[in-house]
Design a protein around this motif. Structure first.
Motif, PDB file in Angstrom:
ATOM      1  N   ALA A   1      46.340  -6.261  91.156  1.00 26.22           N
ATOM      2  CA  ALA A   1      45.513  -5.389  91.983  1.00 26.22           C
ATOM      3  C   ALA A   1      44.179  -5.067  91.329  1.00 26.22           C
ATOM      4  CB  ALA A   1      46.263  -4.101  92.305  1.00 26.22           C
ATOM      5  N   GLY A   2      44.015  -5.454  90.056  1.00 25.48           N
ATOM      6  CA  GLY A   2      42.750  -5.228  89.372  1.00 25.48           C
ATOM      7  C   GLY A   2      42.728  -4.018  88.465  1.00 25.48           C
ATOM      8  N   ALA A   3      43.850  -3.298  88.335  1.00 25.33           N
ATOM      9  CA  ALA A   3      43.905  -2.111  87.464  1.00 25.33           C
ATOM     10  C   ALA A   3      44.328  -2.517  86.054  1.00 25.33           C
ATOM     11  CB  ALA A   3      44.889  -1.091  88.032  1.00 25.33           C
ATOM     12  N   LEU A   4      43.862  -1.759  85.061  1.00 28.83           N
ATOM     13  CA  LEU A   4      44.247  -2.026  83.679  1.00 28.83           C
ATOM     14  C   LEU A   4      45.617  -1.420  83.409  1.00 28.83           C
ATOM     15  CD1 LEU A   4      40.881  -1.409  81.774  1.00 28.83           C
ATOM     16  CD2 LEU A   4      41.719  -3.459  82.945  1.00 28.83           C
ATOM     17  N   VAL A   5      46.429  -2.152  82.649  1.00 30.61           N
ATOM     18  CA  VAL A   5      47.777  -1.706  82.295  1.00 30.61           C
ATOM     19  C   VAL A   5      47.956  -1.841  80.794  1.00 30.61           C
ATOM     20  CG1 VAL A   5      48.796  -2.277  84.540  1.00 30.61           C
ATOM     21  CG2 VAL A   5      48.698  -4.027  82.749  1.00 30.61           C
ATOM     22  N   LEU A   6      48.806  -0.999  80.227  1.00 33.11           N
ATOM     23  CA  LEU A   6      49.080  -1.060  78.795  1.00 33.11           C
ATOM     24  C   LEU A   6      50.108  -2.134  78.498  1.00 33.11           C
ATOM     25  CD1 LEU A   6      49.298   2.738  77.849  1.00 33.11           C
ATOM     26  CD2 LEU A   6      47.394   1.154  77.421  1.00 33.11           C
ATOM     27  N   THR A   7      49.976  -2.734  77.321  1.00 30.67           N
ATOM     28  CA  THR A   7      50.952  -3.714  76.842  1.00 30.67           C
ATOM     29  C   THR A   7      51.296  -3.366  75.392  1.00 30.67           C
ATOM     30  OG1 THR A   7      49.216  -5.219  76.068  1.00 30.67           O
ATOM     31  CG2 THR A   7      50.003  -5.539  78.311  1.00 30.67           C
ATOM     32  N   ASN A   8      52.503  -3.705  74.992  1.00 26.50           N
ATOM     33  CA  ASN A   8      52.931  -3.502  73.601  1.00 26.50           C
ATOM     34  C   ASN A   8      52.654  -2.073  73.125  1.00 26.50           C
ATOM     35  OD1 ASN A   8      53.661  -6.318  73.304  1.00 26.50           O
ATOM     36  ND2 ASN A   8      51.469  -6.753  73.161  1.00 26.50           N
ATOM     37  N   ALA A   9      52.991  -1.126  73.964  1.00 28.02           N
ATOM     38  CA  ALA A   9      52.713   0.287  73.644  1.00 28.02           C
ATOM     39  C   ALA A   9      54.011   1.082  73.525  1.00 28.02           C
ATOM     40  CB  ALA A   9      51.808   0.878  74.710  1.00 28.02           C
ATOM     41  N   ASP A  10      55.075   0.440  73.065  1.00 27.23           N
ATOM     42  CA  ASP A  10      56.381   1.096  73.006  1.00 27.23           C
ATOM     43  C   ASP A  10      56.414   2.275  72.034  1.00 27.23           C
ATOM     44  OD1 ASP A  10      57.242  -0.757  74.828  1.00 27.23           O
ATOM     45  OD2 ASP A  10      58.124  -2.100  73.323  1.00 27.23           O
ATOM     46  N   THR A  11      55.539   2.280  71.015  1.00 25.98           N
ATOM     47  CA  THR A  11      55.563   3.349  70.019  1.00 25.98           C
ATOM     48  C   THR A  11      54.824   4.605  70.492  1.00 25.98           C
ATOM     49  OG1 THR A  11      53.571   2.485  68.947  1.00 25.98           O
ATOM     50  CG2 THR A  11      55.694   1.660  68.150  1.00 25.98           C
ATOM     51  N   LEU A  12      54.154   4.534  71.615  1.00 32.32           N
ATOM     52  CA  LEU A  12      53.388   5.680  72.114  1.00 32.32           C
ATOM     53  C   LEU A  12      54.258   6.566  73.008  1.00 32.32           C
ATOM     54  CD1 LEU A  12      49.979   4.015  73.090  1.00 32.32           C
ATOM     55  CD2 LEU A  12      50.673   5.020  70.902  1.00 32.32           C
ATOM     56  N   SER A  13      53.929   7.853  73.020  1.00 33.41           N
ATOM     57  CA  SER A  13      54.624   8.783  73.904  1.00 33.41           C
ATOM     58  C   SER A  13      54.095   8.638  75.321  1.00 33.41           C
ATOM     59  CB  SER A  13      54.424  10.222  73.420  1.00 33.41           C
ATOM     60  OG  SER A  13      53.056  10.603  73.571  1.00 33.41           O
ATOM     61  N   ALA A  14      54.804   9.218  76.282  1.00 35.78           N
ATOM     62  CA  ALA A  14      54.362   9.150  77.668  1.00 35.78           C
ATOM     63  C   ALA A  14      53.000   9.804  77.833  1.00 35.78           C
ATOM     64  CB  ALA A  14      55.393   9.828  78.570  1.00 35.78           C
ATOM     65  N   ASP A  15      52.780  10.919  77.116  1.00 37.23           N
ATOM     66  CA  ASP A  15      51.502  11.606  77.215  1.00 37.23           C
ATOM     67  C   ASP A  15      50.375  10.751  76.655  1.00 37.23           C
ATOM     68  OD1 ASP A  15      49.754  14.069  77.486  1.00 37.23           O
ATOM     69  OD2 ASP A  15      49.644  13.762  75.310  1.00 37.23           O
ATOM     70  N   GLN A  16      50.613  10.094  75.525  1.00 35.23           N
ATOM     71  CA  GLN A  16      49.593   9.238  74.926  1.00 35.23           C
ATOM     72  C   GLN A  16      49.258   8.054  75.854  1.00 35.23           C
ATOM     73  OE1 GLN A  16      51.656   8.550  71.166  1.00 35.23           O
ATOM     74  NE2 GLN A  16      50.053   9.717  70.059  1.00 35.23           N
ATOM     75  N   LYS A  17      50.282   7.492  76.474  1.00 32.76           N
ATOM     76  CA  LYS A  17      50.060   6.381  77.410  1.00 32.76           C
ATOM     77  C   LYS A  17      49.211   6.829  78.592  1.00 32.76           C
ATOM     78  CE  LYS A  17      54.384   3.954  76.369  1.00 32.76           C
ATOM     79  NZ  LYS A  17      55.704   3.508  76.914  1.00 32.76           N
ATOM     80  N   ASP A  18      49.510   8.001  79.112  1.00 34.04           N
ATOM     81  CA  ASP A  18      48.745   8.506  80.257  1.00 34.04           C
ATOM     82  C   ASP A  18      47.279   8.704  79.898  1.00 34.04           C
ATOM     83  OD1 ASP A  18      50.945   8.493  81.882  1.00 34.04           O
ATOM     84  OD2 ASP A  18      51.419  10.623  81.585  1.00 34.04           O
ATOM     85  N   ARG A  19      47.026   9.267  78.706  1.00 34.28           N
ATOM     86  CA  ARG A  19      45.651   9.505  78.298  1.00 34.28           C
ATOM     87  C   ARG A  19      44.900   8.193  78.061  1.00 34.28           C
ATOM     88  NH1 ARG A  19      45.780  12.659  73.240  1.00 34.28           N
ATOM     89  NH2 ARG A  19      48.051  12.474  73.190  1.00 34.28           N
ATOM     90  N   LEU A  20      45.595   7.234  77.468  1.00 31.71           N
ATOM     91  CA  LEU A  20      44.979   5.930  77.237  1.00 31.71           C
ATOM     92  C   LEU A  20      44.633   5.230  78.544  1.00 31.71           C
ATOM     93  CD1 LEU A  20      46.752   4.126  74.247  1.00 31.71           C
ATOM     94  CD2 LEU A  20      44.301   4.485  74.582  1.00 31.71           C
ATOM     95  N   LEU A  21      45.585   5.213  79.461  1.00 29.56           N
ATOM     96  CA  LEU A  21      45.338   4.561  80.748  1.00 29.56           C
ATOM     97  C   LEU A  21      44.194   5.231  81.491  1.00 29.56           C
ATOM     98  CD1 LEU A  21      48.876   3.669  82.203  1.00 29.56           C
ATOM     99  CD2 LEU A  21      47.014   2.108  81.607  1.00 29.56           C
ATOM    100  N   GLY A  22      44.146   6.558  81.409  1.00 32.75           N
ATOM    101  CA  GLY A  22      43.056   7.264  82.060  1.00 32.75           C
ATOM    102  C   GLY A  22      41.716   6.886  81.484  1.00 32.75           C
ATOM    103  N   ALA A  23      41.658   6.740  80.159  1.00 30.52           N
ATOM    104  CA  ALA A  23      40.397   6.385  79.508  1.00 30.52           C
ATOM    105  C   ALA A  23      40.004   4.939  79.800  1.00 30.52           C
ATOM    106  CB  ALA A  23      40.521   6.606  78.002  1.00 30.52           C
ATOM    107  N   LEU A  24      40.978   4.035  79.782  1.00 35.52           N
ATOM    108  CA  LEU A  24      40.684   2.620  80.021  1.00 35.52           C
ATOM    109  C   LEU A  24      40.226   2.394  81.461  1.00 35.52           C
ATOM    110  CD1 LEU A  24      43.647   0.912  78.104  1.00 35.52           C
ATOM    111  CD2 LEU A  24      41.280   1.156  77.347  1.00 35.52           C
ATOM    112  N   ASN A  25      40.989   2.914  82.400  1.00 34.46           N
ATOM    113  CA  ASN A  25      40.624   2.717  83.800  1.00 34.46           C
ATOM    114  C   ASN A  25      39.431   3.571  84.213  1.00 34.46           C
ATOM    115  OD1 ASN A  25      42.552   0.812  85.240  1.00 34.46           O
ATOM    116  ND2 ASN A  25      44.010   2.146  84.182  1.00 34.46           N
ATOM    117  N   GLY A  26      39.105   4.564  83.379  1.00 37.68           N
ATOM    118  CA  GLY A  26      37.932   5.375  83.664  1.00 37.68           C
ATOM    119  C   GLY A  26      36.633   4.677  83.332  1.00 37.68           C
ATOM    120  N   SER A  27      36.712   3.544  82.630  1.00 28.48           N
ATOM    121  CA  SER A  27      35.519   2.772  82.298  1.00 28.48           C
ATOM    122  C   SER A  27      35.346   1.665  83.350  1.00 28.48           C
ATOM    123  CB  SER A  27      35.651   2.145  80.904  1.00 28.48           C
ATOM    124  OG  SER A  27      34.593   1.233  80.664  1.00 28.48           O
TER     125      SER A  27
END
Length: 280
Positions: A166-192
């Motif tokens: 669909a064209g959205a950025l998704v995280l990969t190999n991020a098993d060591t991150l918490s759910a909150d960290q993943k949410d913040r990362l995705l927000g920052a990546l897709n915010g660019s």
């Protein structure tokens, strides 16, 4: 002659008598009065009387007249109709002319032209991929600095990213991150918007080069399976690390890491296999 076929009609009858020969029945007329009976017949012709209705005869006569004019109904499909129905993607007139012209050309010249066309397409695809790879590398490394400045707990975090169908950025190999960290990362990546656009351009460029090279090696590679195949973040950071690494043996590990994370190697390692029936 032992078998006779004659038609006669009774003057005031609503049915039409049909006469034909049949063994074992007495003749209604003598052989002398029958114009189809030969003088040398050993026995008189045998006839059986079968009557058909006036309506049936009229239908038969109407069909006979229609057949003469070619207006009888037909369930047959002409050849041209069959081609139109079953070959909707038949060659256009222009394509047919080009095909006929190619048949009269030297096969070696045709092959050389095809190779030259492919080589030019590969050169164009490589240039496009190189340009977008350079641009997205600069965008991503700059964005990481912004993210780690705003979110210190993500400094040194291990993760990658890709782009889905669909064209959205998704995280990969991020098993060591918490759910909150993943949410913040995705927000920052897709915010660019720049990173999102360039990631989609990169995926399209890699797939385009893959297709023009015609070296599938039994792999399917498309936007539907791209995010399960390619970790863009891993390729970009491994390339940056290898570029800055020493050229002697001390930097060997980083150079190997760069090779392992190259998109071609990722495709070979993690790519979706084609069904055996589709492999050539």
């Amino acid at each position: 002659m032992s078998d006779l076929l004659t038609f006669s009609a009774a003057g005031n009858s609503h049915t039409i008598p049909l006469w034909r020969t049949a063994p074992g029945q007495a003749a209604d007329a003598s052989a002398e009065n029958d114009p189809m009976a030969g003088a040398s017949s050993d026995m008189p012709a045998k006839r059986t009387r079968v009557q058909i209705s006036q309506e049936a005869l009229e239908k038969f006569q109407a069909y006979t007249e229609a057949a003469k004019t070619g207006s009888t109904p037909s369930n047959k499909v002409s050849l041209s109709e069959g081609v139109k129905l079953h070959n909707p993607d038949a060659l256009s007139g222009q394509d047919q002319q080009a095909l006929i012209a190619s048949l009269h050309r030297d096969p070696i010249a045709v092959a050389q032209e095809a190779l030259a066309t492919q080589a030019q397409a590969m050169k164009t695809a490589n240039l496009q991929l190189s340009a977008v790879s350079t641009t997205i590398e600069q965008t991503y490394t700059s964005l990481l600095k912004t993210i780690t400045s705003a979110h210190p707990d993500l400094k040194g975090a291990a993760f990658g990213f890709s782009v889905d169908e669909a064209g959205a950025l998704v995280l990969t190999n991020a098993d060591t991150l918490s759910a909150d960290q993943k949410d913040r990362l995705l927000g920052a990546l897709n915010g660019s918007d720049e990173l999102v656009t360039q990631a989609n351009d990169l995926a399209d460029a890699q797939i385009a080069l893959f297709e023009v090279e015609r070296l599938s090696l039994g792999r399917d590679f498309n936007r539907a399976n791209y995010s399960q195949t390619i970790d863009i973040g891993a390729e970009l950071l491994a390339r940056v690390a290898a570029r800055d690494a020493p050229r002697d043996s001390s930097g060997g590990g980083l150079h190997q890491l760069n090779m392992a994370n190259n998109w071609r190697q990722q495709l070979w390692t993690k790519g979706e296999h084609k069904p055996m029936s589709e492999q050539v």
